[in-house]
Motif scaffolding. Structure first.
Motif, PDB file in Angstrom:
ATOM      1  N   PRO A   1       0.830  -1.206   0.000  1.00  0.00           N
ATOM      2  CA  PRO A   1       0.000   0.000   0.000  1.00  0.00           C
ATOM      3  C   PRO A   1       0.865   1.258   0.000  1.00  0.00           C
ATOM      4  O   PRO A   1       1.750   1.424   0.842  1.00  0.00           O
ATOM      5  N   VAL A   2       0.613   2.119  -0.973  1.00  0.00           N
ATOM      6  CA  VAL A   2       1.333   3.385  -1.099  1.00  0.00           C
ATOM      7  C   VAL A   2       0.308   4.508  -1.040  1.00  0.00           C
ATOM      8  O   VAL A   2      -0.620   4.552  -1.849  1.00  0.00           O
ATOM      9  N   ALA A   3       0.470   5.416  -0.077  1.00  0.00           N
ATOM     10  CA  ALA A   3      -0.443   6.548   0.069  1.00  0.00           C
ATOM     11  C   ALA A   3       0.287   7.831  -0.277  1.00  0.00           C
ATOM     12  O   ALA A   3       1.336   8.130   0.300  1.00  0.00           O
ATOM     13  N   ILE A   4      -0.267   8.571  -1.240  1.00  0.00           N
ATOM     14  CA  ILE A   4       0.263   9.882  -1.604  1.00  0.00           C
ATOM     15  C   ILE A   4      -0.687  10.930  -1.043  1.00  0.00           C
ATOM     16  O   ILE A   4      -1.874  10.944  -1.390  1.00  0.00           O
ATOM     17  N   VAL A   5      -0.181  11.760  -0.161  1.00  0.00           N
ATOM     18  CA  VAL A   5      -1.009  12.766   0.497  1.00  0.00           C
ATOM     19  C   VAL A   5      -1.010  14.048  -0.335  1.00  0.00           C
ATOM     20  O   VAL A   5       0.032  14.650  -0.576  1.00  0.00           O
ATOM     21  N   GLY A   6      -2.221  14.435  -0.767  1.00  0.00           N
ATOM     22  CA  GLY A   6      -2.396  15.697  -1.465  1.00  0.00           C
ATOM     23  C   GLY A   6      -3.221  16.647  -0.624  1.00  0.00           C
ATOM     24  O   GLY A   6      -3.752  16.277   0.419  1.00  0.00           O
ATOM     25  N   TYR A   7      -3.329  17.859  -1.075  1.00  0.00           N
ATOM     26  CA  TYR A   7      -4.071  18.906  -0.365  1.00  0.00           C
ATOM     27  C   TYR A   7      -4.343  20.011  -1.371  1.00  0.00           C
ATOM     28  O   TYR A   7      -3.810  19.997  -2.497  1.00  0.00           O
ATOM     29  N   ASP A   8      -5.156  20.956  -0.996  1.00  0.00           N
ATOM     30  CA  ASP A   8      -5.475  22.042  -1.912  1.00  0.00           C
ATOM     31  C   ASP A   8      -4.203  22.809  -2.264  1.00  0.00           C
ATOM     32  O   ASP A   8      -3.479  23.273  -1.378  1.00  0.00           O
ATOM     33  N   GLY A   9      -3.912  22.894  -3.545  1.00  0.00           N
ATOM     34  CA  GLY A   9      -2.695  23.558  -3.984  1.00  0.00           C
ATOM     35  C   GLY A   9      -1.516  22.630  -4.156  1.00  0.00           C
ATOM     36  O   GLY A   9      -0.377  23.086  -4.323  1.00  0.00           O
ATOM     37  N   ALA A  10      -1.736  21.302  -4.134  1.00  0.00           N
ATOM     38  CA  ALA A  10      -0.653  20.351  -4.378  1.00  0.00           C
ATOM     39  C   ALA A  10      -0.261  20.392  -5.853  1.00  0.00           C
ATOM     40  O   ALA A  10      -1.064  20.708  -6.725  1.00  0.00           O
ATOM     41  N   GLU A  11       0.996  20.062  -6.130  1.00  0.00           N
ATOM     42  CA  GLU A  11       1.506  20.068  -7.500  1.00  0.00           C
ATOM     43  C   GLU A  11       1.190  18.735  -8.176  1.00  0.00           C
ATOM     44  O   GLU A  11       1.539  17.668  -7.674  1.00  0.00           O
ATOM     45  N   LEU A  12       0.537  18.798  -9.324  1.00  0.00           N
ATOM     46  CA  LEU A  12       0.124  17.582 -10.021  1.00  0.00           C
ATOM     47  C   LEU A  12       1.316  16.706 -10.391  1.00  0.00           C
ATOM     48  O   LEU A  12       1.260  15.477 -10.260  1.00  0.00           O
ATOM     49  N   LEU A  13       2.406  17.296 -10.854  1.00  0.00           N
ATOM     50  CA  LEU A  13       3.572  16.496 -11.246  1.00  0.00           C
ATOM     51  C   LEU A  13       4.172  15.752 -10.049  1.00  0.00           C
ATOM     52  O   LEU A  13       4.660  14.633 -10.204  1.00  0.00           O
ATOM     53  N   ASP A  14       4.143  16.380  -8.878  1.00  0.00           N
ATOM     54  CA  ASP A  14       4.647  15.696  -7.688  1.00  0.00           C
ATOM     55  C   ASP A  14       3.882  14.405  -7.432  1.00  0.00           C
ATOM     56  O   ASP A  14       4.451  13.403  -6.978  1.00  0.00           O
ATOM     57  N   ILE A  15       2.588  14.456  -7.691  1.00  0.00           N
ATOM     58  CA  ILE A  15       1.738  13.278  -7.483  1.00  0.00           C
ATOM     59  C   ILE A  15       1.864  12.302  -8.650  1.00  0.00           C
ATOM     60  O   ILE A  15       2.051  11.092  -8.462  1.00  0.00           O
ATOM     61  N   ALA A  16       1.775  12.813  -9.874  1.00  0.00           N
ATOM     62  CA  ALA A  16       1.727  11.950 -11.056  1.00  0.00           C
ATOM     63  C   ALA A  16       3.029  11.189 -11.283  1.00  0.00           C
ATOM     64  O   ALA A  16       3.008  10.043 -11.746  1.00  0.00           O
ATOM     65  N   CYS A  17       4.178  11.807 -10.982  1.00  0.00           N
ATOM     66  CA  CYS A  17       5.445  11.091 -11.158  1.00  0.00           C
ATOM     67  C   CYS A  17       5.478   9.828 -10.301  1.00  0.00           C
ATOM     68  O   CYS A  17       6.019   8.802 -10.718  1.00  0.00           O
ATOM     69  N   VAL A  18       4.882   9.916  -9.129  1.00  0.00           N
ATOM     70  CA  VAL A  18       4.867   8.763  -8.225  1.00  0.00           C
ATOM     71  C   VAL A  18       3.820   7.744  -8.652  1.00  0.00           C
ATOM     72  O   VAL A  18       4.109   6.542  -8.774  1.00  0.00           O
ATOM     73  N   THR A  19       2.585   8.203  -8.883  1.00  0.00           N
ATOM     74  CA  THR A  19       1.522   7.254  -9.227  1.00  0.00           C
ATOM     75  C   THR A  19       1.814   6.543 -10.539  1.00  0.00           C
ATOM     76  O   THR A  19       1.589   5.339 -10.667  1.00  0.00           O
ATOM     77  N   THR A  20       2.332   7.278 -11.512  1.00  0.00           N
ATOM     78  CA  THR A  20       2.649   6.662 -12.803  1.00  0.00           C
ATOM     79  C   THR A  20       3.773   5.646 -12.669  1.00  0.00           C
ATOM     80  O   THR A  20       3.714   4.548 -13.248  1.00  0.00           O
ATOM     81  N   SER A  21       4.808   5.981 -11.909  1.00  0.00           N
ATOM     82  CA  SER A  21       5.935   5.057 -11.752  1.00  0.00           C
ATOM     83  C   SER A  21       5.509   3.753 -11.099  1.00  0.00           C
ATOM     84  O   SER A  21       5.823   2.662 -11.585  1.00  0.00           O
ATOM     85  N   PHE A  22       4.772   3.846 -10.003  1.00  0.00           N
ATOM     86  CA  PHE A  22       4.345   2.626  -9.316  1.00  0.00           C
ATOM     87  C   PHE A  22       3.319   1.851 -10.148  1.00  0.00           C
ATOM     88  O   PHE A  22       3.333   0.614 -10.185  1.00  0.00           O
ATOM     89  N   GLY A  23       2.428   2.573 -10.820  1.00  0.00           N
ATOM     90  CA  GLY A  23       1.439   1.908 -11.664  1.00  0.00           C
ATOM     91  C   GLY A  23       2.084   1.168 -12.816  1.00  0.00           C
ATOM     92  O   GLY A  23       1.717   0.029 -13.129  1.00  0.00           O
ATOM     93  N   MET A  24       3.076   1.797 -13.468  1.00  0.00           N
ATOM     94  CA  MET A  24       3.772   1.143 -14.574  1.00  0.00           C
ATOM     95  C   MET A  24       4.635  -0.007 -14.079  1.00  0.00           C
ATOM     96  O   MET A  24       4.852  -0.987 -14.801  1.00  0.00           O
ATOM     97  N   ALA A  25       5.155   0.099 -12.855  1.00  0.00           N
ATOM     98  CA  ALA A  25       5.925  -1.015 -12.290  1.00  0.00           C
ATOM     99  C   ALA A  25       5.046  -2.252 -12.161  1.00  0.00           C
ATOM    100  O   ALA A  25       5.469  -3.373 -12.490  1.00  0.00           O
ATOM    101  N   ASN A  26       3.808  -2.049 -11.723  1.00  0.00           N
ATOM    102  CA  ASN A  26       2.874  -3.177 -11.647  1.00  0.00           C
ATOM    103  C   ASN A  26       2.674  -3.821 -13.012  1.00  0.00           C
ATOM    104  O   ASN A  26       2.544  -5.043 -13.139  1.00  0.00           O
ATOM    105  N   ALA A  27       2.645  -2.981 -14.050  1.00  0.00           N
ATOM    106  CA  ALA A  27       2.348  -3.470 -15.400  1.00  0.00           C
ATOM    107  C   ALA A  27       3.520  -4.205 -16.048  1.00  0.00           C
ATOM    108  O   ALA A  27       3.339  -4.876 -17.063  1.00  0.00           O
TER     109      ALA A  27
END
Length: 344
Positions: free
Chosen positions: A5-31
């Protein structure tokens, strides 16, 4: 756990790239099919509310931060312009503290370090953040040893990444740690990126740095150094360029640049050599001469001190020609900066 389980904490004003670089990397690793325990990636936010990531971008959260339970494999705090509000939000800070206790590893990206610092998780640790916010982080949290230079730092179970795309470097480092270099190498090819930039690689260079020094004398000296790297750049010679005494020039540099003239000269020479290593095929001897190093050995020692790797390895990694898998020799990196593993 059958999953990670990987939790990425966002909030109002979070940077999309900060989140997407992580979610995409882990998601593609699964694939890739080579992952023993797949990542279960969740983006969480206070109250489970949508995350405003800038003009025209609203990211839906998958879970409320306060309802998330563990254990977690990895907890990552994103950065963004809203980081200051997040770091002073008692709900966010309290739940980051709670989740950190039930996570195998904890990390932040960019200004997300301020949230970790507010939670006390960086006390007594080396940490980095985006260079533009490093001074503010150090001033607000004096118990944190802020180093604005590396693209990421690993200090025990806590990792901090410098900002935006450095999240990709950190995610690849985690994936290599979890599943081995072959999976990370395959993923790097899919992402069309380096397998892993050295963690202590500098965030900025003389070619991308911020505004010129405010003091006219210091600015004149810096311009002179940049244009005359192979010349006499001793402090005495530079004092002549500035029209002041050597001691006064040193004081001006410490005030305006944060470094002595000699240290700044070494910094600029090393950055220039790094650029030539990546953009040309010049032999090391020619690069050493053009950048004002007395010999290739001086160039090599300077690179080991600055980047933790010799210039030949730096060239291979950054031109994508290094096919070896190796770690930086013990003692060549500052504690917590990780290892330098080249790309395919």
């Amino acid at each position: 756990m059958d999953q990670r389980p990987v939790a990425i904490v966002g909030y109002d004003g979070a940077e999309l790239l900060d989140i997407a670089c992580v979610t995409t990397s882990f998601g593609m690793a699964n694939a890739t099919g080579g992952v023993r325990k797949p990542y279960q990636v969740m983006v969480v936010s206070p109250g489970g509310q949508p995350i405003s990531c800038g003009p025209g971008v609203l990211l839906h959260s998958g879970e409320a931060l306060e309802r998330l339970t563990g254990p977690l494999d990895t907890l990552i705090i994103s950065g963004g312009l809203g980081h200051a509000d997040a770091a002073t939000n008692p709900l966010v800070v309290a739940h980051v503290q709670r989740l950190a206790k039930i996570s195998r590893r904890v990390a932040s990206v960019c200004t997300g370090a301020s949230v970790l610092a507010a939670a006390g998780l960086l006390d007594g640790r080396r940490a980095t953040t985006h260079w533009r916010f490093a001074d503010a982080l150090a001033a607000r949290y004096p118990r944190v040893e802020v180093d604005p230079d590396p693209i990421y730092i690993r200090d025990g179970m806590i990792s901090t990444a410098a900002g935006v795309t450095s999240a990709l470097d950190l995610a690849l480092a985690f994936i290599e740690e979890d599943h081995g270099v072959d999976v990370a190498r395959m993923l790097a090819r899919e992402l069309v990126t380096y397998l892993q930039r050295p963690g202590n690689q500098a965030q900025m260079s003389m070619f991308t740095a911020g505004p010129s020094p405010a003091n006219p004398a210091v600015r004149r000296v810096v311009e002179h150094v940049t244009a005359n790297l192979r010349g006499d750049l001793s402090t005495m010679a530079l004092a002549g360029v500035a029209g002041v005494g050597a001691r006064h020039l040193t004081r001006l540099f410490l005030t305006d640049v944060g470094q002595t003239p000699g240290r700044h000269v070494r910094h600029l020479r090393t950055e220039a050599a790094a650029r030539l290593l990546v953009t040309t095929s010049l032999p090391l001897g020619s690069i050493a001469e053009q950048c004002g190093f007395g010999s290739t050995e001086t160039l090599r020692l300077t690179f080991l001190g600055r980047y933790g790797i010799p210039p030949s390895r730096y060239r291979s990694i950054h031109r994508g020609t290094d096919t070896t898998v190796a770690t930086v020799p013990t003692g060549s990196l500052e504690p917590g900066t990780g290892t330098a593993t080249p790309t395919a």
